[in-house]
Design an enzyme around this catalytic site. Sequence first.
Site, short mmCIF file in Angstrom:
data_model
loop_
_atom_site.label_atom_id
_atom_site.label_comp_id
_atom_site.label_asym_id
_atom_site.label_seq_id
_atom_site.Cartn_x
_atom_site.Cartn_y
_atom_site.Cartn_z
N ASP A 106 0.82 -1.21 0.00
CA ASP A 106 0.00 0.00 0.00
C ASP A 106 0.86 1.26 0.00
OD1 ASP A 106 -2.32 1.41 -0.02
OD2 ASP A 106 -2.82 1.10 2.08
N ASN B 93 -10.48 -3.34 -6.48
CA ASN B 93 -9.67 -2.38 -7.24
C ASN B 93 -10.24 -2.07 -8.63
OD1 ASN B 93 -6.47 -3.45 -5.83
ND2 ASN B 93 -7.79 -1.76 -5.23
#
Length: 253
Positions: A32, A80
Amino acid sequence: MFKFFKSNKVKSSIDVSLDYNKIPKHIAIIMDGNGRWAKQRKLPRTMGHKAGIETIRKVIKECNKLGVQYLTLYAFSTENWKRPQNEVNALMQLLVEYLRKEFDELNKNNVVISHIGDISKLPKVCQNELIEAYNKTKNNTGVVLNLALNYGGRAEILSGIKDLCKDIIDGKKSINSLNEKVFSDYLYTKGVPDPDLIIRPSGEQRLSNFLLWQCAYSEFWYSNINWPDFTESDLRRAIYDYQNRERRYGGIK
Ligand code: FPP
């Protein structure tokens, strides 16, 4: 024993001595902070993902060196797809480029290039590269790299339940024979031990639908470092912290 050193990227990096008899078998990472890394540099988000690939390279090498057996990287989640189409396209493109460019080096280093997730929804070119990479490396003996792509923990559990129900209806399994081990074999991670250590850089402290079943007794490690700035020393620091925790699995010591 600590040895402090200066890094121009991350001031908090610390080099540590590891116990080579207690290296986690399976490390899973939520990569991330690529977007924030890029934003801080006034770059497009995709440049953050590109920079993140350099970190992937370093981390695989270090895992191989340390004797980590499985490395699972959360590269694209079932959620996503909500990102702007240009970012999704760029991630798919980066995946193909990564597999093509890095294949020889990974293969030379004995890495098994594997994947988890429902890859049937990825562009055909990604599916082909992933399948070919796996077929060519499946007999390697180094770290098993599991790229989690179109992966979601809930989707994985649901898909396992559906397959299990089919087997029950077809008489291949009986309800009485079910237990946690039997169910684990219906997950994408069949044959892969549960992660010992889950790492999430970038300051967020959540699982984001990653390895929900498998993380029941994983140790978590968080840091504020964005993924493109994550170094081998950070990985070693995470392993060091892991080695200094007591895992009781609900029992007592
Ligand atoms: C999360 O950071 C990162 C991703 C969703 C993609 C990770 C992909 C790569 C590192 C490169 C492509 C992968 C392979 C295997 C070639 P974010 O974008 O959510 O960052 P932010 O929270 O700072 O916005």
